[in-house]
Design an enzyme around this catalytic site. Sequence first.
Site, short mmCIF file in Angstrom:
data_model
loop_
_atom_site.label_atom_id
_atom_site.label_comp_id
_atom_site.label_asym_id
_atom_site.label_seq_id
_atom_site.Cartn_x
_atom_site.Cartn_y
_atom_site.Cartn_z
N HIS A 306 54.81 20.88 11.02
CA HIS A 306 55.99 21.42 11.68
C HIS A 306 55.58 22.14 12.95
O HIS A 306 54.52 22.76 13.00
CB HIS A 306 56.72 22.40 10.75
CG HIS A 306 58.12 22.72 11.17
ND1 HIS A 306 58.39 23.68 12.12
CD2 HIS A 306 59.31 22.21 10.78
CE1 HIS A 306 59.70 23.75 12.30
NE2 HIS A 306 60.28 22.87 11.51
N ASP A 364 62.00 18.07 5.88
CA ASP A 364 62.59 16.77 6.20
C ASP A 364 62.09 15.67 5.26
O ASP A 364 62.82 14.74 4.93
CB ASP A 364 62.26 16.38 7.65
CG ASP A 364 62.86 17.33 8.65
OD1 ASP A 364 64.07 17.60 8.53
OD2 ASP A 364 62.14 17.82 9.53
#
Length: 429
Positions: A306, A364
């Site tokens: 991320h 995600d």
Amino acid sequence: MATKATISFDNNSPSIDLPILKGSLGTDVIDIRNLGKHGYFTYDPGFMSTAACNSAITYIDGEQGLLYYRGYPIEDLAESCDFLEVSHLLLHGELPDHKQREEFISTISEHTMLHDQMSNVFRGFRRDAHPMAVMIAVVGAMAAFYPDNNNVADPESRKVAAMRLLAKVPTIAAWSYKYNIGQPFMYPKNKLGYAENFMHMMFATPCEEYVPNPILARAFERILILHADHEQNASTSTVRLVGSSGANPFACIAAGIASLWGPSHGGANEATLKMLEEMGDVSRIGEFIKRAKDKSDSFKLMGFGHRVYRNMDPRASIMRKTCHEVLNELGLHDDPMFKLAMELEKIALEDDYFVTRKLYPNVDFYSGIVMRAMGIPNSMFTAIFALARTAGWISQWCEMNADPEQKIGRPRQMYVGSARREFMPLHKR
């Protein structure tokens, strides 16, 4: 005594003192607002080291893997609250008591329907239009149907606009899907909870009732909570930048949806599922892992790492638990796609290459798997992200409009084009 930072120059120019501001948590901030008066601007592509506003809504510590909404850890909220409680928290600064919760839910329920003529806006699109394209247009069109909310200087008008958006965006998202597949629009049912109502509008038809599975509904609530806000990301910054001009709230949220649509932002979970489909089988995981490690290969392992979190994404562990709950409930652990995802997760969590680089599975990775298991198509993943993030966008928008320091956004640039050139008439060129 106030602390300050001093900029000194090696060309004998006088030094410049700049105040250092302290927030309640996080990194100190050098106040550069007066730097332009001295003939300098800062250069910060992507605004990676620039605080464009002050905010009391969301706090992230990427090194420690922390995410707080109004001071509450995301883990506590996802475990113990529903989405509308979290929305109340983001919008008003406090978790609601029982009476406030009931009033908030009642207000949202009163606004879930769309203006009847808005159905004509949907019918202007091709049937194969991407749901995000439809959402951008329909949310923007709300300004034409609800012009009484265009007075952004009025706190009451902002409040009503916030309620309308929070209530109607699920209907818009669900209708975008229904139009896409050629089924009739399903109207909201106010007796259902927020997540259940969306699932009803997604999956019910006039000839067949849809009864939401409580485990799936709770999983969907968690997806919404985990994506409700995330500090000054690209889409939130877009909402604030558009809103800084005094634009109406519907235009601001439509702009946020457009920003979110990018594959580097809200499209990551859709990209993760496409990657898994490309892999196709557990036997090919090694091949793709090898490609991910090869610096000369442009392939990236989607759903891992991320930009903000240098540690485990705190939302990922919650979503991982939810993912396994959903797969168990639906008996899908033996499904080839989900076996592939779980094996990829296992390898990435154990492989030194990923562990040392802290490339952990992110939110995600798991949310895409959960939504696919629930029967939600890839094309709707980002639309659901937009549905969730609307709570954060309207909270940020309201906070910005109430901020006495708010100014219209006007980033500067470092010009690298041609210096002054003499104009040459067409016949001499």
